[in-house]
Design a protein around this motif. Sequence first.
Motif, PDB file in Angstrom:
ATOM      1  N   ASP A  53       0.790  -1.235   0.000  1.00 53.76           N
ATOM      2  CA  ASP A  53       0.000   0.000   0.000  1.00 53.76           C
ATOM      3  C   ASP A  53       0.821   1.284   0.000  1.00 53.76           C
ATOM      4  N   GLY A  54       2.140   1.185   0.119  1.00 55.08           N
ATOM      5  CA  GLY A  54       2.959   2.382   0.276  1.00 55.08           C
ATOM      6  C   GLY A  54       3.438   2.984  -1.034  1.00 55.08           C
ATOM      7  N   ARG A  63      -1.339   6.416   0.592  1.00 54.59           N
ATOM      8  CA  ARG A  63      -2.416   7.277   0.094  1.00 54.59           C
ATOM      9  C   ARG A  63      -3.665   6.464  -0.238  1.00 54.59           C
ATOM     10  N   GLY A  64      -4.804   7.067   0.017  1.00 55.79           N
ATOM     11  CA  GLY A  64      -6.072   6.454  -0.364  1.00 55.79           C
ATOM     12  C   GLY A  64      -6.437   5.225   0.443  1.00 55.79           C
ATOM     13  N   VAL A  65      -6.028   5.176   1.711  1.00 58.63           N
ATOM     14  CA  VAL A  65      -6.328   4.007   2.544  1.00 58.63           C
ATOM     15  C   VAL A  65      -7.562   4.278   3.399  1.00 58.63           C
ATOM     16  N   ASN A  66      -8.261   3.213   3.774  1.00 59.59           N
ATOM     17  CA  ASN A  66      -9.477   3.376   4.574  1.00 59.59           C
ATOM     18  C   ASN A  66      -9.150   3.402   6.069  1.00 59.59           C
ATOM     19  N   TYR A  94      -7.778  12.315   2.342  1.00 63.16           N
ATOM     20  CA  TYR A  94      -7.341  12.123   0.958  1.00 63.16           C
ATOM     21  C   TYR A  94      -8.611  11.998   0.133  1.00 63.16           C
ATOM     22  N   SER A  95      -9.051  13.113  -0.436  1.00 59.62           N
ATOM     23  CA  SER A  95     -10.407  13.221  -0.980  1.00 59.62           C
ATOM     24  C   SER A  95     -10.710  12.503  -2.283  1.00 59.62           C
ATOM     25  N   VAL A 121     -16.953   6.700   0.382  1.00 61.29           N
ATOM     26  CA  VAL A 121     -16.485   6.762   1.770  1.00 61.29           C
ATOM     27  C   VAL A 121     -15.173   7.539   1.798  1.00 61.29           C
ATOM     28  N   PRO A 122     -14.876   8.200   2.902  1.00 64.11           N
ATOM     29  CA  PRO A 122     -13.628   8.964   2.967  1.00 64.11           C
ATOM     30  C   PRO A 122     -12.413   8.054   2.961  1.00 64.11           C
ATOM     31  N   SER A 123     -11.349   8.531   2.373  1.00 65.61           N
ATOM     32  CA  SER A 123     -10.074   7.817   2.426  1.00 65.61           C
ATOM     33  C   SER A 123      -9.028   8.768   2.988  1.00 65.61           C
ATOM     34  N   PHE A 124      -7.887   8.212   3.360  1.00 64.61           N
ATOM     35  CA  PHE A 124      -6.923   8.996   4.118  1.00 64.61           C
ATOM     36  C   PHE A 124      -5.508   8.816   3.585  1.00 64.61           C
TER      37      PHE A 124
END
Length: 351
Positions: free
Chosen positions: A54-55, A70-73, A96-97, A105-108
């Motif tokens: 994921d990195g 980026r873009g993780v829940n 992270y919109s 759903v929001p991501s971060f």
Amino acid sequence: MSKTLRCVEESILGITNSFSSIAKGEVLQICCFQPKNDDVKPLLLKALGLILTDGNLSALLKGYRTIVFRGVNESSVQSISKTFLQLGSCIRIRNYSPNVEKFGVPSFQVSVLSKGSFRPLKEELIKLLKSVFESPLSLFSRLSTRASAAFLAGILDGDGYVGKEKRYISIALKRSSNKGRIIHEFLRYVEAVGLISVGKYTGPPKYEVVITFPSIDYARLVSEYVYHPLKRERFLRYLRNVERSRYCGTSIEQYKAILIHASYGYLMKKGNSAILVLYIPVRQAKKGLRSITSGGILPKPLVAGGRLMIKVPKKCIPNLAKALEQSDTNRVNEKIAEVVKTYIKDYGMSP
């Protein structure tokens, strides 16, 4: 509990309670400045598995200094945070919109800052990252079993899936990609040393592989490092099911009581396999009923027609054999002893 672990637990709770604020634009920064303990190698391998799946893998290999996800829940944020905070790092979490419109759903975005005691560990982590790309098998062969399990847990937290109903474990794996190639080589190596088995996933998507654990001890080690909340919950349930299927839940003492009270028994055969069935009159077994049915993880015996019907699976033959060996022969029905000996001899081990 050490200061670092207390910091980690309190931080995860704080992160969980702050997701709605972060989604609205707030930036959260949390630090735990001391590593968990001196033996951080397994945690570094866990972190390596997360980065691989994921990195910002390519950027780090090109010399970028900050580890970013980026873009993780929310669940992935918790997994990443718990891993890196135990290494004495600072993490910064922001909204992270782009994925909001895509997934609803929001991501971060989670950034791992190179500060304090984490700075030298981060350099070691980058060396491991380069090593896994340059000579993966050389790295894998030098890992301890625990470090290997932590690396697999990192992969599972990132690209793994644990089924809710069928209790299978799969990993998304595209061998045409660099990370897919490395994960494939790792799984192949761990399978070669007998710690896991790898099979094809029959349903969509076709690029997933399914793993099982011939070594229950290795599965337990992996479970220690699975931090994704939902995957951890399901993995532990999977682990309990595996233990139930492989280990006898009836003790030697229970089988001794069963042998003493059994009045009839036979082998229920099917093909090349068989299972021993023993019957105990309920009235005769009242005194021993508690010792027979208490404890263990197997279902209670079936009561029908005034008798207890107890099935002895093959996995319980070792306990049954020891129970027969330790029992007073004068108290065990002769016919019961004979059918038990036959079961042990033909389908298990000799008493």
